[in-house]
Design an enzyme around this catalytic site. Structure first.
Site, PDB file in Angstrom:
ATOM      1  N   HIS A 100       0.884  -1.173   0.000  1.00 54.60           N
ATOM      2  CA  HIS A 100       0.000   0.000   0.000  1.00 54.60           C
ATOM      3  C   HIS A 100       0.922   1.223   0.000  1.00 54.60           C
ATOM      4  CE1 HIS A 100      -2.416  -2.947   2.353  1.00 54.60           C
ATOM      5  NE2 HIS A 100      -3.460  -2.370   1.815  1.00 54.60           N
ATOM      6  N   ASP A 103       2.222   2.078   3.419  1.00 57.87           N
ATOM      7  CA  ASP A 103       3.159   1.145   4.081  1.00 57.87           C
ATOM      8  C   ASP A 103       4.587   1.558   3.811  1.00 57.87           C
ATOM      9  OD1 ASP A 103       0.882  -0.489   4.166  1.00 57.87           O
ATOM     10  OD2 ASP A 103       1.577  -1.742   2.498  1.00 57.87           O
ATOM     11  N   GLU A 231     -10.860  -7.025  -4.473  1.00 58.82           N
ATOM     12  CA  GLU A 231     -10.651  -8.077  -3.466  1.00 58.82           C
ATOM     13  C   GLU A 231     -11.876  -8.218  -2.567  1.00 58.82           C
ATOM     14  OE1 GLU A 231      -6.839  -7.944  -1.473  1.00 58.82           O
ATOM     15  OE2 GLU A 231      -7.731  -8.746   0.358  1.00 58.82           O
ATOM     16  N   GLU A 267      -8.978 -13.901  -1.366  1.00 55.53           N
ATOM     17  CA  GLU A 267      -8.196 -14.136  -0.139  1.00 55.53           C
ATOM     18  C   GLU A 267      -8.851 -15.236   0.697  1.00 55.53           C
ATOM     19  OE1 GLU A 267      -6.530 -10.786   1.841  1.00 55.53           O
ATOM     20  OE2 GLU A 267      -6.952 -11.610   3.828  1.00 55.53           O
ATOM     21  N   HIS A 270     -10.793 -14.205   3.840  1.00 57.64           N
ATOM     22  CA  HIS A 270     -12.008 -13.456   3.505  1.00 57.64           C
ATOM     23  C   HIS A 270     -13.111 -14.415   3.043  1.00 57.64           C
ATOM     24  CE1 HIS A 270      -9.469  -9.595   2.610  1.00 57.64           C
ATOM     25  NE2 HIS A 270      -9.302 -10.072   3.834  1.00 57.64           N
ATOM     26  N   ASP A 295      -4.670 -13.803  -2.473  1.00 57.99           N
ATOM     27  CA  ASP A 295      -4.028 -13.427  -1.219  1.00 57.99           C
ATOM     28  C   ASP A 295      -4.041 -14.668  -0.334  1.00 57.99           C
ATOM     29  OD1 ASP A 295      -3.343 -10.882  -1.840  1.00 57.99           O
ATOM     30  OD2 ASP A 295      -4.687  -9.896  -0.419  1.00 57.99           O
ATOM     31  N   ASP A 306     -10.460 -11.706  10.781  1.00 60.38           N
ATOM     32  CA  ASP A 306      -9.446 -11.890   9.748  1.00 60.38           C
ATOM     33  C   ASP A 306      -8.079 -12.020  10.430  1.00 60.38           C
ATOM     34  OD1 ASP A 306      -8.582 -12.020   7.131  1.00 60.38           O
ATOM     35  OD2 ASP A 306      -8.585  -9.862   6.792  1.00 60.38           O
ATOM     36  N   ASP A 308      -5.441 -13.512   9.399  1.00 60.89           N
ATOM     37  CA  ASP A 308      -4.325 -13.403   8.447  1.00 60.89           C
ATOM     38  C   ASP A 308      -3.137 -14.276   8.853  1.00 60.89           C
ATOM     39  OD1 ASP A 308      -5.648 -11.644   6.793  1.00 60.89           O
ATOM     40  OD2 ASP A 308      -4.692  -9.844   7.617  1.00 60.89           O
ATOM     41  N   ASP A 338      -0.663 -12.569   2.135  1.00 59.02           N
ATOM     42  CA  ASP A 338      -1.291 -11.507   2.922  1.00 59.02           C
ATOM     43  C   ASP A 338      -1.463 -12.089   4.330  1.00 59.02           C
ATOM     44  OD1 ASP A 338      -2.620  -9.352   3.863  1.00 59.02           O
ATOM     45  OD2 ASP A 338      -4.202  -9.341   2.354  1.00 59.02           O
TER      46      ASP A 338
END
Ligand code: XLS
Ligand code: NI
Ligand code: NI
Length: 437
Positions: A100, A103, A231, A267, A270, A295, A306, A308, A338
């Site tokens: 991003h 980031d 996404e 993802e 998700h 992802d 989430d 991750d 991700d």
């Protein structure tokens, strides 16, 4: 100056290896179905997790110990961090990364300042890309962190916020192009709503589409040839995210005339938050022609958010690779981790263990999937299950020769019918286990 002086390049040592810093299944140049593993996966690391996740959660502050971080997050510190990241990519043999805008460089007091910060950091990315050969899989803009996006970005009730987001994405697309990025992702961030009473849903969705059309137009204007991705995610942070799942996203793209320009980035976590499995989401997106990128992560069945986590479940990676192989593999996208290390895994070395686990879980999944495809055992059994469609009345229906009237005639003549043979789910499952263990 190395950030990871005790880690050598992580290489393939084979299934028998007990070296925790080696691959047991991922052998980059090994060919599977005529393509190298490297090209099958197009593995990518996520800058936001790998370099920016501090391990904070709603109950406590950051835990990660990152010796390369300075006391202040200025441009110089951000530039230093880029070099650490590329050393990581190199040592891990990861060919791609994603980021991003916020980031990679600190947000300034104004958009102009933020953009200038980005330019300074992008220079280092360019140098490091040239030095290592690592590439940008996709870029994106963070349209959710800053308080100005509290009501959403493209779906904000405030037109100035929409304009700010547009300006931010314009710049994010420019730097993505400058770095030779192969894609650009829209994840909804706060594009959704919490309360129907204060929400004009139609206006918000119309504006979201307007925003994406502007991005597509701007890509043409600057000659950005990368693939756009949308996404899906059903919740977090808003209660109702507009990009709920693959089906909802595809409907949105088609309804607003964006289907030729935007594919999906699916993802795993998700998918499970939406009450689906990732293979369902992949299959749905792919057969509709929308599978773009993945992802890769996983959730926790006992936690409803989430998380991750890094993917380690070989069943899951096998199912994912089966769908990806079935539809001819990635064209523009890849497998982007991700995923973040747990709050308690606070040492830099954990970043290696985590990514090694993810890479190897997919490599093993690919090998199993390829074996299953070679024998065609399941394929044949599934084909058999649908065989009534291959000739006779089934083939006639599928070729458009029938309507309700003619089918009524057919059945009146035929009389009572047999449903089919057994579905044999348990046998299918046993066969899958034969390949897995
Ligand atoms: C958040 C999303 C995000 C996107 C990129 O849940 O997964 O990380 O991939 O904006
Ligand atoms: Ni994601
Ligand atoms: Ni996510």
């Amino acid at each position: 100056m190395s950030a990871f002086p005790n880690v050598k390049k992580v290489v393939y040592e084979g299934a028998e290896s007990t070296n925790p810093l080696a691959y047991r299944f991922y052998n980059a140049e090994q060919k599977v179905e005529g393509k190298t593993m490297k090209d099958h996966f197009r593995f990518s690391a996520a800058y936001w997790h790998t370099m920016r996740a501090g391990g904070s959660d709603p109950f406590g502050s950051a835990t990660m110990v990152r010796p390369w971080e300075g006391n202040v997050d200025n441009v110089k510190n951000a530039q230093k961090r880029v070099k650490v990241f590329f050393e990581f990519l190199e040592k891990m043999q990861l060919p791609y990364y994603c980021f991003h805008d916020r980031d990679i460089a600190p947000e300034g007091k104004t958009l102009a300042e933020s953009n200038a910060n980005l330019d300074e950091v992008v220079k280092v990315f360019k140098d490091e890309q040239a030095r290592t050969g690592a590439k940008l899989l996709w870029g994106t803009a963070n349209l959710f962190g800053n308080p100005r996006y509290m009501h959403g970005a493209a779906t904000s009730c405030n037109a100035d916020v929409f304009a700010y987001a547009a300006a931010q994405v314009k710049k994010a697309m420019e730097i993505t192009k400058e770095l030779g990025g192969q894609g650009y992702t829209f994840w909804g961030g706060r594009e959704g709503y919490q309360c129907i009473w204060n929400t004009n849903m139609k206006r918000e969705l119309d504006n979201l589409a307007r925003f994406m059309h502007m991005a597509v137009d701007y890509a043409k204007a600057i000659g950005f040839k990368g693939q756009f991705y949308f996404e899906p995610k059903p919740k977090e942070p808003t209660k109702h995210q507009y990009d709920f799942d693959a089906a909802a996203c595809i409907n949105f793209l088609r309804a607003y005339g964006l289907e030729k320009n935007i594919k999906l980035n699916i993802e795993t976590n998700h998918a499970t938050l939406a009450g689906h499995s990732v293979e369902h989401e992949l299959e749905y997106a792919a057969h509709q022609g929308f599978l773009g990128s993945v992802d890769a992560n996983t959730g926790d069945t006992l936690l409803g958010w989430d998380t991750d986590q890094f993917p380690t479940n070989v069943y899951e990676t096998t199912k994912m690779m089966l769908v990806i192989l079935k539809y001819g593999g990635f064209k523009t996208g890849g497998l982007n981790f991700d995923a973040k290390v747990r709050r308690e895994s606070f040492e830099p070395i954990d970043l290696f263990y985590a990514h090694i686990g993810g890479v190897d879980a997919f490599a093993k999944g690919l090998l199993i999937a390829a074996e299953m495809r070679k024998s065609k055992e399941l394929e044949k059994m599934t084909k058999e299950r649908y065989s009534s469609w291959d000739n006779g009345i089934g083939a006639e229906i599928e070729s458009g020769k029938h309507d309700f009237k003619s089918l009524e005639k057919y059945i009146l003549k035929k009389g009572e019918i047999e449903p089919n043979n057994s579905g044999r789910q348990e046998l299918f499952e046993n066969i899958v286990n034969r390949y897995t263990f």
